[in-house]
Enzyme design. Structure first.
Site, mmCIF file in Angstrom:
data_model
loop_
_atom_site.group_PDB
_atom_site.id
_atom_site.type_symbol
_atom_site.label_atom_id
_atom_site.label_comp_id
_atom_site.label_asym_id
_atom_site.label_seq_id
_atom_site.Cartn_x
_atom_site.Cartn_y
_atom_site.Cartn_z
ATOM 1 C CG ASP A 26 -1.890 -1.169 1.202
ATOM 2 O OD1 ASP A 26 -2.254 -1.628 0.107
ATOM 3 O OD2 ASP A 26 -2.250 -1.644 2.292
ATOM 4 C CD GLU A 27 4.726 -0.422 -0.370
ATOM 5 O OE1 GLU A 27 3.844 -0.727 -1.196
ATOM 6 O OE2 GLU A 27 5.393 -1.268 0.256
ATOM 7 C CE LYS A 67 2.279 -2.346 -4.401
ATOM 8 N NZ LYS A 67 2.065 -2.008 -2.987
ATOM 9 N N GLY A 68 0.066 1.800 -7.396
ATOM 10 C CA GLY A 68 -0.886 2.016 -8.485
ATOM 11 C C GLY A 68 -0.813 3.431 -9.020
ATOM 12 C CE LYS A 69 0.462 10.363 -7.260
ATOM 13 N NZ LYS A 69 0.348 11.608 -6.555
ATOM 14 N N GLY A 122 -4.627 -4.127 -3.830
ATOM 15 C CA GLY A 122 -5.619 -3.081 -4.095
ATOM 16 C C GLY A 122 -4.834 -1.842 -4.455
ATOM 17 C CG HIS A 123 -2.091 -1.836 -7.002
ATOM 18 N ND1 HIS A 123 -1.233 -2.417 -7.893
ATOM 19 C CD2 HIS A 123 -1.788 -2.379 -5.791
ATOM 20 C CE1 HIS A 123 -0.443 -3.271 -7.256
ATOM 21 N NE2 HIS A 123 -0.772 -3.266 -5.986
ATOM 22 C CD GLN A 141 0.721 -8.737 -2.747
ATOM 23 O OE1 GLN A 141 1.375 -9.406 -3.526
ATOM 24 N NE2 GLN A 141 -0.528 -8.408 -3.016
ATOM 25 C CB THR A 180 1.762 -12.114 0.322
ATOM 26 O OG1 THR A 180 0.729 -12.668 -0.498
ATOM 27 C CG2 THR A 180 2.959 -11.673 -0.536
ATOM 28 C CG ASP A 205 -0.177 14.346 1.193
ATOM 29 O OD1 ASP A 205 0.538 13.538 0.581
ATOM 30 O OD2 ASP A 205 -1.370 14.111 1.490
HETATM 31 P P1 GDP Z 1 -0.813 0.439 -3.580
HETATM 32 O O1 GDP Z 1 -1.429 -0.833 -3.147
HETATM 33 O O2 GDP Z 1 0.664 0.476 -3.355
HETATM 34 O O3 GDP Z 1 -1.168 0.833 -4.986
HETATM 35 O O4 GDP Z 1 -1.414 1.561 -2.624
HETATM 36 P P2 GDP Z 1 -2.962 1.691 -2.167
HETATM 37 O O5 GDP Z 1 -3.735 2.214 -3.296
HETATM 38 O O6 GDP Z 1 -3.436 0.455 -1.497
HETATM 39 O O7 GDP Z 1 -2.813 2.732 -0.996
HETATM 40 C C1 GDP Z 1 -2.308 4.022 -1.204
HETATM 41 C C2 GDP Z 1 -3.403 5.025 -0.810
HETATM 42 O O8 GDP Z 1 -2.828 6.299 -0.665
HETATM 43 C C3 GDP Z 1 -4.488 5.162 -1.850
HETATM 44 O O9 GDP Z 1 -5.688 5.475 -1.226
HETATM 45 C C4 GDP Z 1 -3.990 6.347 -2.697
HETATM 46 O O10 GDP Z 1 -5.055 7.055 -3.334
HETATM 47 C C5 GDP Z 1 -3.355 7.196 -1.640
HETATM 48 N N1 GDP Z 1 -2.214 8.003 -2.068
HETATM 49 C C6 GDP Z 1 -1.258 7.724 -2.983
HETATM 50 N N2 GDP Z 1 -0.310 8.681 -3.003
HETATM 51 C C7 GDP Z 1 -0.682 9.574 -2.062
HETATM 52 C C8 GDP Z 1 -0.095 10.791 -1.585
HETATM 53 O O11 GDP Z 1 0.969 11.221 -1.996
HETATM 54 N N3 GDP Z 1 -0.773 11.457 -0.587
HETATM 55 C C9 GDP Z 1 -1.946 10.999 -0.065
HETATM 56 N N4 GDP Z 1 -2.523 11.720 0.898
HETATM 57 N N5 GDP Z 1 -2.511 9.867 -0.502
HETATM 58 C C10 GDP Z 1 -1.884 9.160 -1.481
HETATM 59 P P1 IMO Z 2 -0.938 -4.084 -2.303
HETATM 60 O O1 IMO Z 2 -0.496 -4.607 -3.641
HETATM 61 C C1 IMO Z 2 -0.953 -4.601 2.031
HETATM 62 C C2 IMO Z 2 -0.979 -8.724 3.516
HETATM 63 C C3 IMO Z 2 -2.211 -9.173 4.249
HETATM 64 C C4 IMO Z 2 -1.621 -10.186 5.204
HETATM 65 C C5 IMO Z 2 -0.525 -10.835 4.353
HETATM 66 C C6 IMO Z 2 -0.943 -12.142 3.674
HETATM 67 O O2 IMO Z 2 -2.231 -3.372 -2.337
HETATM 68 O O3 IMO Z 2 0.157 -3.315 -1.646
HETATM 69 P P2 IMO Z 2 -2.511 -12.736 1.597
HETATM 70 O O4 IMO Z 2 -3.963 -12.448 1.363
HETATM 71 O O5 IMO Z 2 -1.588 -12.192 0.571
HETATM 72 O O6 IMO Z 2 -2.242 -14.179 1.873
HETATM 73 O O7 IMO Z 2 -2.177 -11.967 2.983
HETATM 74 O O8 IMO Z 2 -0.179 -9.891 3.368
HETATM 75 N N1 IMO Z 2 -1.211 -8.176 2.168
HETATM 76 C C7 IMO Z 2 -1.159 -6.873 1.873
HETATM 77 N N2 IMO Z 2 -0.976 -5.792 2.666
HETATM 78 N N3 IMO Z 2 -1.075 -4.443 0.697
HETATM 79 C C8 IMO Z 2 -1.233 -5.514 -0.111
HETATM 80 O O9 IMO Z 2 -1.231 -5.430 -1.460
HETATM 81 C C9 IMO Z 2 -1.335 -6.798 0.472
HETATM 82 N N4 IMO Z 2 -1.520 -8.045 -0.020
HETATM 83 C C10 IMO Z 2 -1.426 -8.879 1.034
HETATM 84 O O10 IMO Z 2 -2.827 -8.105 4.931
HETATM 85 O O11 IMO Z 2 -1.001 -9.527 6.263
HETATM 86 MG MG MG Z 3 -2.898 -1.524 -1.830
#
Ligand code: GDP
Ligand code: IMO
Ligand code: MG
Length: 422
Positions: free
Chosen positions: A13-14, A16-18, A40-41, A221, A236, A330
């Site tokens: 959840d860093e 990546k998708g953005k 979830g990107h 991940q 994972t 931010d």
């Molecule tokens: P991913 O799984 O690495 O693609 O990341 P996620 O989408 O799960 O989680 C990142 C969250 O932070 C999402 O809700 C994005 O819309 C949000 N996001 C991404 N970049 C930024 C940023 O620079 N600032 C803020 N406030 N939110 C961001």
């Molecule tokens: P993105 O791509 C954050 C975590 C789960 C759990 C562990 C194992 O959006 O960054 P799994 O269902 O893969 O067997 O779960 O890994 N996990 C994630 N945490 N972002 C993800 O994906 C994740 N995908 C799995 O919460 O701790």
């Molecule tokens: Mg995510």
């Protein structure tokens, strides 16, 4: 040409998708190489928000080919939901989304097994996303998996044999289940999946490279969730590290180009497992509120804490990161002090190396830096950065030994600042 990779360096959840969406115009092909709908990107642009699970994040930038690679595990039922949501919002995918014949299928019983294993672990549960990821990869490794290419080869018999095997396990575990509803959705998903081109992605990708096309491999991940290098067993079931792009796409190591490592200006984690810098106080809650840190797949509150440079350095090492990308700066805009963990104290002894195990005896060692206390969300260029923010960047670059090339100051595509070479 080489394959550039973009990898999460923390616990997922860093953002990546953005960033994949922002970088896609520079590429011809975007490919996912591991994971599945546990990802979830999130992408935001033109006032719209999209969450992608299995479809690569290059899908919104016109005319680019997106590939679901052989290293991915795909659930047709969830894939159908994702496809229909995108098509309903006016995005036609069939011409530009290809699926590897070697990608593995997540069967409806994999999801049930995921839940059964978690229930069996009780308070030791991993906290999985419940999408059947572990059981699907287990079948792949134990040579019992079904692949996308099997859809056209005696599928019914292979499917029934796998389901029977899984049902035996579920019954042995005394796990109550109802297969019929999930199976129906799954079969409907299979019909959706059949609309898409199923390719020999290994040949396709290597021929594209030979023809001079540019490819971006999108990680899911993060490195700290990698099956080999993450905080095992709270990880994972795939290789999220850079090497995973080689095995998950069929690309030789020498063909890897830039390795973009992406991290948040702080740190989050969902699910169970060690998190040395976790904040269980109001500072952690402030990060959660300001960063909207709730899982994009499960809605679970994400655990929050200060940036962990011991873990980040480790991730940079195993991934061979060449450029860093810092997200969600931010979120720290209103903090008067920012902390960064630079070492761990284990039984009173200080180390900068990420240890085999993280236990109760570990204490993070922090340095404190002054916050910038400036709204950065509308900034367009690095010339506007406050002095304290520049100091934070320099401190990170010095400690991590890699340049930061992109800074993100908000969720929208536009809130992205590319830094100049210095
Ligand atoms: P991913 O799984 O690495 O693609 O990341 P996620 O989408 O799960 O989680 C990142 C969250 O932070 C999402 O809700 C994005 O819309 C949000 N996001 C991404 N970049 C930024 C940023 O620079 N600032 C803020 N406030 N939110 C961001
Ligand atoms: P993105 O791509 C954050 C975590 C789960 C759990 C562990 C194992 O959006 O960054 P799994 O269902 O893969 O067997 O779960 O890994 N996990 C994630 N945490 N972002 C993800 O994906 C994740 N995908 C799995 O919460 O701790
Ligand atoms: Mg995510």
């Amino acid at each position: 040409m080489k394959v550039d990779t973009l990898l999460g360096l923390q616990w997922g959840d860093e953002g990546k998708g953005k960033v994949v969406d922002v970088l896609t115009p520079e590429y011809d092909i975007v490919a996912r190489f591991q994971g599945g709908p546990n990802a979830g990107h999130t992408l935001e642009f033109e006032g719209q928000k999209y969450v992608l699970r299995s479809i690569p994040s290059g899908i919104f930038q016109g005319g680019k080919i997106n590939i679901i690679g052989n290293g991915v595990v795909l659930d047709p039922a969830l894939f159908k939901v994702e496809v229909e949501a995108l098509e309903a919002s006016g995005h036609d995918l069939t011409q530009r989304l290809y699926i590897s014949k070697k990608a593995h299928l997540i069967l409806p019983t994999h999801r049930l097994l995921d839940a059964a294993y978690e229930a069996q672990k009780g308070s030791d549960k991993i906290g999985t996303t419940g999408k059947g990821i572990g059981p699907a990869y287990t079948d792949k490794i134990s040579r019992n998996g079904l692949r996308i290419g099997d859809i056209d080869h005696n599928f019914e018999a292979k499917y029934r044999a796998a389901i029977a095997r899984h049902e035996t396990i579920l019954q042995q575990m005394n796990y109550p289940y109802d297969l019929s509803a999930v199976e129906q959705e799954w079969m409907a998903g299979l019909e959706t999946l059949k609309r898409f081109r199923r390719i020999d992605s290994d040949h396709f990708i290597n021929k594209a490279l030979q023809a001079g096309q540019k490819i971006l491999a999108e990680g899911a991940q993060g490195t700290m969730l990698d099956i080999d290098f993450g905080s095992y067993p709270f990880v994972t079931s795939s290789n999220t590290v850079c090497a995973g792009a080689c095995t998950g796409l069929g690309v030789a190591p020498a063909k890897i180009g830039e390795v973009y490592g992406i991290f948040k200006a702080y740190c989050t984690r969902v699910g169970s497992g060690p998190f040395p810098t976790e904040l269980l106080d109001e500072t952690g809650q402030k990060m959660r509120d300001l960063g909207n840190e709730y899982g994009s797949v499960t809605g679970r509150p994400r655990r929050c804490g200060w940036i962990d440079l011991v873990a980040l350095r480790y991730a940079i090492m195993v991934d061979g990161v060449t450029q860093l990308i810092m997200m969600k700066s931010d979120v720290l805009d209103s903090f008067d002090t920012i902390k960064a963990c630079v070492a761990y104290q284990i039984d009173g002894k200080e180390t900068e190396d990420f240890p085999f195990e993280i236990g109760e005896n570990l204490r993070p060692v922090y340095v404190e830096l002054p916050g910038w206390q400036t709204d950065m969300t509308k900034m367009q260029s690095e010339n506007e950065f406050p002095e304290e923010f520049n100091a934070y960047l320099s401190f990170l670059e010095e400690t991590l030994g890699v340049q930061i090339r992109i800074v993100s100051v908000g969720p929208d595509r536009e809130q992205t600042i590319i830094l100049n070479d210095n």
